[in-house]
Design an enzyme around this catalytic site. Structure first.
Site, PDB file in Angstrom:
ATOM      1  N   HIS A  71       9.502  -0.057 -41.835  1.00 45.02           N
ATOM      2  CA  HIS A  71      10.092  -1.300 -41.332  1.00 45.02           C
ATOM      3  C   HIS A  71      10.920  -1.048 -40.090  1.00 45.02           C
ATOM      4  O   HIS A  71      11.280   0.097 -39.795  1.00 45.02           O
ATOM      5  CB  HIS A  71      11.006  -1.892 -42.414  1.00 45.02           C
ATOM      6  CG  HIS A  71      12.163  -0.990 -42.713  1.00 45.02           C
ATOM      7  ND1 HIS A  71      12.084   0.024 -43.643  1.00 45.02           N
ATOM      8  CD2 HIS A  71      13.402  -0.912 -42.177  1.00 45.02           C
ATOM      9  CE1 HIS A  71      13.231   0.676 -43.669  1.00 45.02           C
ATOM     10  NE2 HIS A  71      14.051   0.120 -42.789  1.00 45.02           N
ATOM     11  N   HIS A 155      13.789   0.300 -33.783  1.00 49.06           N
ATOM     12  CA  HIS A 155      12.976   1.482 -34.122  1.00 49.06           C
ATOM     13  C   HIS A 155      12.423   1.358 -35.537  1.00 49.06           C
ATOM     14  O   HIS A 155      12.885   0.530 -36.324  1.00 49.06           O
ATOM     15  CB  HIS A 155      13.841   2.742 -34.046  1.00 49.06           C
ATOM     16  CG  HIS A 155      14.852   2.777 -35.147  1.00 49.06           C
ATOM     17  ND1 HIS A 155      16.047   2.081 -35.065  1.00 49.06           N
ATOM     18  CD2 HIS A 155      14.829   3.340 -36.376  1.00 49.06           C
ATOM     19  CE1 HIS A 155      16.705   2.243 -36.196  1.00 49.06           C
ATOM     20  NE2 HIS A 155      15.984   3.005 -37.021  1.00 49.06           N
TER      21      HIS A 155
HETATM   22  P1  GDP Z   1      17.745   4.920 -47.281  1.00 48.80           P
HETATM   23  O1  GDP Z   1      17.651   6.270 -46.633  1.00 48.80           O
HETATM   24  O2  GDP Z   1      16.413   4.334 -47.643  1.00 48.80           O
HETATM   25  O3  GDP Z   1      18.770   4.829 -48.345  1.00 48.80           O
HETATM   26  O4  GDP Z   1      18.194   3.984 -46.084  1.00 48.80           O
HETATM   27  P2  GDP Z   1      19.610   3.340 -45.827  1.00 48.80           P
HETATM   28  O5  GDP Z   1      20.174   2.797 -47.072  1.00 48.80           O
HETATM   29  O6  GDP Z   1      20.436   4.282 -45.041  1.00 48.80           O
HETATM   30  O7  GDP Z   1      19.215   2.167 -44.862  1.00 48.80           O
HETATM   31  C1  GDP Z   1      18.193   1.258 -45.095  1.00 48.80           C
HETATM   32  C2  GDP Z   1      17.836   0.611 -43.784  1.00 48.80           C
HETATM   33  O8  GDP Z   1      18.978  -0.026 -43.230  1.00 48.80           O
HETATM   34  C3  GDP Z   1      17.369   1.614 -42.735  1.00 48.80           C
HETATM   35  O9  GDP Z   1      16.384   1.030 -41.938  1.00 48.80           O
HETATM   36  C4  GDP Z   1      18.610   1.884 -41.947  1.00 48.80           C
HETATM   37  O10 GDP Z   1      18.317   2.215 -40.613  1.00 48.80           O
HETATM   38  C5  GDP Z   1      19.339   0.572 -42.017  1.00 48.80           C
HETATM   39  N1  GDP Z   1      20.803   0.777 -42.015  1.00 48.80           N
HETATM   40  C6  GDP Z   1      21.553   1.392 -42.959  1.00 48.80           C
HETATM   41  N2  GDP Z   1      22.857   1.370 -42.623  1.00 48.80           N
HETATM   42  C7  GDP Z   1      22.938   0.717 -41.446  1.00 48.80           C
HETATM   43  C8  GDP Z   1      24.010   0.369 -40.583  1.00 48.80           C
HETATM   44  O11 GDP Z   1      25.181   0.652 -40.813  1.00 48.80           O
HETATM   45  N3  GDP Z   1      23.683  -0.298 -39.445  1.00 48.80           N
HETATM   46  C9  GDP Z   1      22.403  -0.626 -39.136  1.00 48.80           C
HETATM   47  N4  GDP Z   1      22.157  -1.281 -37.994  1.00 48.80           N
HETATM   48  N5  GDP Z   1      21.374  -0.314 -39.919  1.00 48.80           N
HETATM   49  C10 GDP Z   1      21.623   0.345 -41.057  1.00 48.80           C
END
Ligand code: GDP
Length: 224
Positions: A71, A155
């Site tokens: 995604h 991205h």
């Molecule tokens: P996981 O590795 O699957 O647990 O992914 P995360 O929980 O870190 O994040 C899920 C999605 O949300 C990913 O596409 C991340 O890039 C996005 N994401 C997570 N935290 C943030 C944030 O603080 N800001 C932004 N812009 N995106 C976030």
């Protein structure tokens, strides 16, 4: 507190349809394979990688954390805990676009010692779904520094190194784009099948695709 008839998701974003997801995964694998075959890339990259036995370093094995659902995040909401998510969720752009199809343009692939990602270039219709303030430099003293162009952070995370969270991919992309904007020249370049790989030090490289990849998506919310 007013009543809300819907639940704010973990995040909003464009979700790749099965065929496009498969194509992106193949592209990512191809990218890593080609990088593995480049001695000049590997030599530098490995010196910025923590842990692992560096003699038999394997790039595919190193980037073992692959997202289950490919995604492009627009707005991270954390079920409503993140600031600004309510206004975003209720915006006209989101309401109009929810569950609609979009074709995203992937213009580059990039790799750092932490993440592998695909850079998405948003068009005018897609930019209306992009939240403000995503391109801010979070590090150091960023008050007098200009932000990168709106939408620069868009991205698709393709893989992460162990212990690295997906949020890192967008920050890595911003860092590479910042170096380019500051006029930094590549420390070395490698010709790959799909274009030229430009490396800007500390294992940060970007492959600008000679032919962009179109990916089919649906705009939606994610509720894991
Ligand atoms: P996981 O590795 O699957 O647990 O992914 P995360 O929980 O870190 O994040 C899920 C999605 O949300 C990913 O596409 C991340 O890039 C996005 N994401 C997570 N935290 C943030 C944030 O603080 N800001 C932004 N812009 N995106 C976030």
């Amino acid at each position: 507190q007013s009543f809300r008839a819907y639940i704010i998701p973990y995040f909003f974003g464009w979700f790749l349809l099965r065929r496009s997801a498969r194509e992106m995964r193949e592209n990512a694998e191809d990218f890593l394979n080609q990088l593995s075959n480049s001695e000049v890339f590997l030599k530098e990259f490995v010196s910025y990688v923590e842990c692992q036995s560096k003699e038999k370093f394997d790039l595919q094995e190193y980037f073992q954390k692959r997202p289950r659902v490919l995604h492009c995040t627009t707005k991270f909401c954390n079920y409503g805990k993140d600031p600004g998510c309510e206004a975003y969720a209720e915006s006209e752009a989101v309401e109009d676009s929810y569950s609609k199809a979009f074709t995203l343009n992937v213009v580059a692939l990039f790799v750092t010692p932490r993440t592998v990602g695909a850079r998405v270039l948003l068009n005018k219709h897609q930019e209306v779904l992009w939240p403000k303030g995503q391109e801010r430099d979070e590090g150091e003293d960023s008050t007098e520094k200009a932000d990168l162009p709106f939408g620069s952070r868009a991205h698709i995370t393709l893989a992460c190194a162990p212990g690295v969270k997906a949020v890192q991919t967008g920050l890595d992309l911003l860092q590479i784009l910042k170096l380019i904007e500051e006029g930094k020249q590549p420390t070395f370049q490698v010709d790959l099948q799909k274009g030229q790989l430009c490396c800007y030090g500390e294992g940060q490289c970007i492959l600008n695709l000679t032919k962009p990849i179109e990916v089919k998506t649906i705009f939606s919310g994610f509720y894991p």
